[in-house]
Design a protein around this motif. Sequence first.
Motif, PDB file in Angstrom:
ATOM      1  N   LYS A  50     -33.560 -74.335 -19.665  1.00 24.85           N
ATOM      2  CA  LYS A  50     -32.457 -74.365 -18.705  1.00 24.85           C
ATOM      3  C   LYS A  50     -32.482 -75.643 -17.877  1.00 24.85           C
ATOM      4  N   GLU A  77     -13.655 -76.001  -7.100  1.00 25.53           N
ATOM      5  CA  GLU A  77     -13.212 -74.623  -7.315  1.00 25.53           C
ATOM      6  C   GLU A  77     -14.282 -73.833  -8.072  1.00 25.53           C
ATOM      7  N   LEU A  78     -14.920 -74.476  -9.058  1.00 24.49           N
ATOM      8  CA  LEU A  78     -15.946 -73.793  -9.832  1.00 24.49           C
ATOM      9  C   LEU A  78     -17.137 -73.420  -8.955  1.00 24.49           C
ATOM     10  N   ALA A  79     -17.567 -74.369  -8.097  1.00 24.59           N
ATOM     11  CA  ALA A  79     -18.701 -74.099  -7.207  1.00 24.59           C
ATOM     12  C   ALA A  79     -18.379 -72.970  -6.235  1.00 24.59           C
ATOM     13  N   ASP A  80     -17.147 -72.969  -5.705  1.00 17.15           N
ATOM     14  CA  ASP A  80     -16.765 -71.924  -4.760  1.00 17.15           C
ATOM     15  C   ASP A  80     -16.707 -70.550  -5.429  1.00 17.15           C
ATOM     16  N   SER A  81     -16.261 -70.529  -6.694  1.00 14.68           N
ATOM     17  CA  SER A  81     -16.166 -69.235  -7.391  1.00 14.68           C
ATOM     18  C   SER A  81     -17.537 -68.660  -7.688  1.00 14.68           C
ATOM     19  N   TRP A  82     -18.545 -69.545  -7.879  1.00 12.08           N
ATOM     20  CA  TRP A  82     -19.898 -69.062  -8.152  1.00 12.08           C
ATOM     21  C   TRP A  82     -20.630 -68.639  -6.879  1.00 12.08           C
ATOM     22  N   ILE A  83     -20.519 -69.454  -5.833  1.00 13.43           N
ATOM     23  CA  ILE A  83     -21.366 -69.265  -4.666  1.00 13.43           C
ATOM     24  C   ILE A  83     -20.556 -68.663  -3.500  1.00 13.43           C
TER      25      ILE A  83
END
Length: 456
Positions: free
Chosen positions: A410, A442-448
């Motif tokens: 990973k 947007e991707l970071a906000d959707s994860w965290i």
Amino acid sequence: MALTMLNELLIEDPSPPLLLCQLGKTSQLDALNYQSCFMQGVFAHFPEILFIHRTYNPRGKVLYTFLVDGPRVQLEGHLARAVYFAIPAKEDAEGLAQMLQVFKKFNPAWERVCTILVDPHFLLLPTLAMEFPTAEVLLSAFHICKFFQGKFYQLSLEQPVERVLLTSLQSTMCSATAGNLRKLYTLLSTCIPPAQLPELHSHWLLNDRIWLAHRWRSRAESSHYFQGLEVTAHVLSQFFGTTPSVEKGMTALFRYLQQNSGGKASFSLGLSPPNNHPPSEGSPESPKVEQLVEACIQYSLNAICTGPAAQLCLGELAVVQKSTHLIGSGSEKVNIQILEDTHRVQPQTPASCSCYFNQAFRLPCRHILTMLSARRQVLQPDMLPAEWTAGCASSLGDVVGSRWSETLDKHLAVALLTEEVGQLLQHCSQEEFERRYSTLRELADSWIGPYEQVQL
């Protein structure tokens, strides 16, 4: 006598060279071995890579010209890199073995030959391997280029197609990256009729081991290298390849060498002996010296490591070459910073570093390679574990299989993806940068979650 002209010419040589001749039944020159004192000295300084070029004359006799090659060789002038001339009695296994044994007898440095570069038509590879058991025999980039050029002309292609192929070949040879070689391979597959494609041996373009011996050169250095070899091949063909008389051809060649040897003492001895102190801050190295040092490091990686190990370390070296680095000396350790987190290097053998790459693979990382570059040193065999040395492991999995873990998998996957995304963001327009950054945001906000600010 058949050797009258040769004898008269050699009398004019101030330092007596090695000249061994063998006459045939008709008193004509049947075999020859020649090496001047200067040529012997050049080979003693640069024995690591030996380049062999063959020139045929109308009688069917073949002249073997040995030239030194590699990043340490900084010789100017036509045939300045030539270190030996030989004509075997017959071009068979016995004749070649006798010729090579004479060369070895008068050149003790032959044991330090690591790589031998030959042309695609060289068939006596087993004899070469037997006489140089520790050397790796590879096709030379120059001879592959000449082979492709000849095939393009033989195939009688349409003029526009031929021009495109020749231009692409020249461009690729001057920048032999894996990507450029793959593009040329694809172009050949597209432009050459399928029935004629096997004649080209285009798979050579995908053999990375061949191109690692050439890839250290910059575009300008590659162009200069090919031009120099082109002139050398032309001179040899002009004097030896156009006359049936071996004696007249060799006499003309030796006379040319004498008339064009004004720069004998001007060759560079490459790197200075390693010392334990980096250059002082008040005496910066010239860019040419830095390039030479990095080229020598690259060569030492290829010569000492297995193929997989060399590829991993060359990736680290590529980061070093494109970055700015700061080096601070401590009492026992060296602090290396390459515009990233600071890591600690233990220079004593075996060299180690606190970074993840070195800890996981036990290979010279970018920080260790930076230290070697700053100290103008090269990789030594005792600086890496035995399983990574050339001739041991056959593949990457053979070595890292026991160490590999899901966490390591990973970590490396994320590191490679992060580097690739970073490169894309740095080299795009401002408008494209804003669009891509917004997507990542947007991707970071959707994860965290939007409540926790994530720095991109």
